[in-house]
Design a protein around this motif. Structure first.
Motif, PDB file in Angstrom:
ATOM      1  N   TRP A 102       0.935  -1.302   0.039  1.00  0.00           N
ATOM      2  CA  TRP A 102       0.010  -0.080   0.196  1.00  0.00           C
ATOM      3  C   TRP A 102       1.211   1.434  -0.030  1.00  0.00           C
ATOM      4  CZ3 TRP A 102      -4.537   0.377  -1.760  1.00  0.00           C
ATOM      5  CH2 TRP A 102      -5.310   1.648  -1.495  1.00  0.00           C
ATOM      6  N   LEU A 103       1.953   1.469   0.992  1.00  0.00           N
ATOM      7  CA  LEU A 103       2.662   2.462   0.620  1.00  0.00           C
ATOM      8  C   LEU A 103       3.444   2.752  -0.427  1.00  0.00           C
ATOM      9  CD1 LEU A 103       3.556   2.535   4.844  1.00  0.00           C
ATOM     10  CD2 LEU A 103       1.698   3.657   3.434  1.00  0.00           C
ATOM     11  N   LYS A 267     -12.162  -5.928  -2.765  1.00  0.00           N
ATOM     12  CA  LYS A 267     -12.684  -5.485  -4.078  1.00  0.00           C
ATOM     13  C   LYS A 267     -11.514  -6.377  -4.979  1.00  0.00           C
ATOM     14  CE  LYS A 267     -14.738  -1.246  -3.621  1.00  0.00           C
ATOM     15  NZ  LYS A 267     -14.006  -0.035  -3.147  1.00  0.00           N
ATOM     16  N   THR A 268     -10.414  -6.252  -4.759  1.00  0.00           N
ATOM     17  CA  THR A 268      -9.533  -7.174  -5.635  1.00  0.00           C
ATOM     18  C   THR A 268      -9.904  -8.741  -5.491  1.00  0.00           C
ATOM     19  OG1 THR A 268      -7.823  -5.391  -5.429  1.00  0.00           O
ATOM     20  CG2 THR A 268      -7.014  -7.497  -6.153  1.00  0.00           C
ATOM     21  N   PRO A 305      -4.074  -6.034  -7.969  1.00  0.00           N
ATOM     22  CA  PRO A 305      -3.075  -7.272  -8.368  1.00  0.00           C
ATOM     23  C   PRO A 305      -3.370  -8.165  -7.410  1.00  0.00           C
ATOM     24  CG  PRO A 305      -2.195  -5.104  -6.849  1.00  0.00           C
ATOM     25  CD  PRO A 305      -3.511  -4.959  -7.202  1.00  0.00           C
ATOM     26  N   PRO A 306      -3.244  -9.522  -7.985  1.00  0.00           N
ATOM     27  CA  PRO A 306      -3.530 -10.833  -7.306  1.00  0.00           C
ATOM     28  C   PRO A 306      -2.510 -10.979  -6.392  1.00  0.00           C
ATOM     29  CG  PRO A 306      -3.888 -11.201  -9.604  1.00  0.00           C
ATOM     30  CD  PRO A 306      -3.505  -9.894  -9.448  1.00  0.00           C
ATOM     31  N   PHE A 307      -1.053 -10.562  -6.489  1.00  0.00           N
ATOM     32  CA  PHE A 307      -0.119 -10.796  -5.639  1.00  0.00           C
ATOM     33  C   PHE A 307      -0.299  -9.983  -4.132  1.00  0.00           C
ATOM     34  CE2 PHE A 307       3.770  -9.628  -3.508  1.00  0.00           C
ATOM     35  CZ  PHE A 307       4.371 -10.871  -3.869  1.00  0.00           C
ATOM     36  N   SER A 308      -0.865  -9.107  -3.996  1.00  0.00           N
ATOM     37  CA  SER A 308      -1.449  -8.227  -2.783  1.00  0.00           C
ATOM     38  C   SER A 308      -2.193  -9.493  -1.909  1.00  0.00           C
ATOM     39  CB  SER A 308      -2.229  -6.970  -3.089  1.00  0.00           C
ATOM     40  OG  SER A 308      -1.380  -6.028  -3.422  1.00  0.00           O
ATOM     41  N   LEU A 352      -3.996 -18.558  -3.058  1.00  0.00           N
ATOM     42  CA  LEU A 352      -3.180 -18.679  -3.909  1.00  0.00           C
ATOM     43  C   LEU A 352      -1.730 -18.830  -3.414  1.00  0.00           C
ATOM     44  CD1 LEU A 352      -3.613 -14.700  -5.204  1.00  0.00           C
ATOM     45  CD2 LEU A 352      -3.577 -16.918  -6.671  1.00  0.00           C
ATOM     46  N   ALA A 353      -0.893 -19.668  -4.298  1.00  0.00           N
ATOM     47  CA  ALA A 353       0.392 -19.937  -3.777  1.00  0.00           C
ATOM     48  C   ALA A 353       1.568 -19.107  -4.732  1.00  0.00           C
ATOM     49  CB  ALA A 353       0.759 -21.315  -4.106  1.00  0.00           C
ATOM     50  N   PHE A 354       2.757 -19.075  -4.219  1.00  0.00           N
ATOM     51  CA  PHE A 354       3.681 -18.393  -5.185  1.00  0.00           C
ATOM     52  C   PHE A 354       4.971 -19.226  -5.210  1.00  0.00           C
ATOM     53  CE2 PHE A 354       7.268 -15.141  -5.759  1.00  0.00           C
ATOM     54  CZ  PHE A 354       6.770 -14.380  -6.895  1.00  0.00           C
TER      55      PHE A 354
END
Ligand code: GSH
Length: 362
Positions: A102-103, A267-268, A305-308, A352-354
């Motif tokens: 966010w920042l 929302k994301t 962004p899905p990463f978030s 999700l997984a990374f």
């Protein structure tokens, strides 16, 4: 072989990982991410141009600062940046998401709207350290344009800028009050939350000269915390506060996160769920559309962004798996934070997984 850390002084996430590695006392060599390094090391190993990247002494490649940190937490042991107790651990994980995801908004705004020419020179100095100053500026201008181009899709525009600045200044005031009493977020030891915040608050908001001037003027105690974080005096030192105490001074910071970032993340998550239903076999893109966010009463649009969401899963998973008494302590604490229902009741249809440097459905 020594661990090799590929990054740059102007990079947000390099600052996060470097501060951690120094605090953990990891023996590593930092290598500038020049154009050559991107071409011969980073892209072949990771698949895309991104920093920081760690290649461990065993030849393992790690990307994403959270995975770099967790690798050394597991390998080195000793004092951890993850508190053991429920409220502190939850706050630390939340603050990592707030800093990392966010920042970036104020960080990018102040970098590109207050330090543009200076930053071009910095981009050039990293890309081609041996080139002349003139050549560096030309190279930096080209490379930097890409990053400057991210500002509009991050929601930074004429309408939102006054709100972004008001929110950042209020955050600085809150953090200044906190750091006039405590060395780090949760006591005399930095936590994963401190490392999340140091990314944006160091490279862009302290080190970029015009931003640094603002921080030092408005929030000298925050600037001192930045200096403590990046110039580690004693690795592996310090303690978290006893009795799972979370300082009162962090409440406004958490409330800012809950009211600004959490509704946007929900929302994301909703957009991502719809995307995943419609595209079951597709590789997950960096953004699944644009959505609203609101800061200080002003609403803008930014990429979703899905990463978030992967980052948010960390505090969510932690909170949801807590055993009864720890869970009620955490729940009671959350009930004192305005807006925290958005976190407690967060719905994420598709975890999700990374893996292998990519997000995948879990
Ligand atoms: N979440 C990642 C983010 C890495 C990242 O976004 N790095 C920036 C520089 S600070 C970058 O290389 N961006 C280029 C890109 O992602 O295309 C991490 O923690 O390592």
């Amino acid at each position: 072989m020594k661990h090799k850390f590929y990054g740059g002084p102007l990079s947000l996430y390099s600052g996060k990982a470097r501060a951690y590695l120094d605090w953990k006392g990891v023996d590593y060599e930092e290598i500038l991410s020049t154009t050559e390094v991107y071409k011969t090391i980073i892209v072949p190993k990771v698949g895309r141009p991104v920093i920081p990247v760690m290649v461990t002494g065993d030849g393992e490649t790690l990307q994403d600062t959270t995975l770099i940190i967790d690798h050394f937490e597991a390998k080195i042991g000793g004092p951890s940046v993850y508190p053991d107790t429920p409220k502190q651990r939850l706050v630390a994980l939340l603050m990592e998401v707030f800093g990392d995801e966010w920042l970036v908004i104020p960080a990018m705004h102040y970098r590109w709207n207050y330090n543009e020419e200076w930053v071009y020179g910095e981009f050039g100095a990293v890309a081609a350290p041996d080139a002349s100053q003139e050549e560096q500026l030309a190279i930096g201008r080209e490379r930097g344009q890409t990053f400057k181009g991210f500002c509009p899709i991050l929601g930074i525009n004429e309408q939102t800028i006054p709100a972004i600045e008001a929110s950042y200044e209020a955050l600085l005031a809150d953090l200044d009050r906190h750091f006039s009493q405590y060395d780090y977020l949760l006591g005399s030891r930095p936590s994963i939350g401190d490392f999340g915040l140091i990314g944006p608050l160091y490279a862009h908001l302290y080190r970029d000269p015009a931003s640094g001037e603002i921080m030092k003027r408005l929030a000298p105690k925050v600037a001192e915390w930045v200096e403590r974080m990046v110039d580690v005096q004693q690795p592996l030192s310090g303690e978290f506060l006893p009795d799972d105490e979370v300082p009162e001074t962090l409440v406004p910071v958490l409330e800012r996160m809950m009211t600004e970032q959490m509704p946007f993340l929900q929302k994301t998550a909703d957009i991502f769920a719809a995307w995943a239903r419609a595209n079951p076999d597709m590789e997950i893109p960096r953004a699944v559309g644009m959505t609203d966010f609101t800061i200080e009463g002003v609403t803008g649009q930014r990429i979703a962004p899905p990463f978030s969401l992967w980052m948010l899963q960390r505090p969510l998973d932690y909170y949801r798996q807590l055993e009864e008494s720890d869970k009620s302590a955490a729940e009671e604490f959350l009930s004192t934070i305005d807006g925290a229902l958005a976190f407690r009741d967060f719905t994420m249809e598709r975890p999700l997984a990374f893996e292998n440097f990519k997000l995948i459905l879990h």
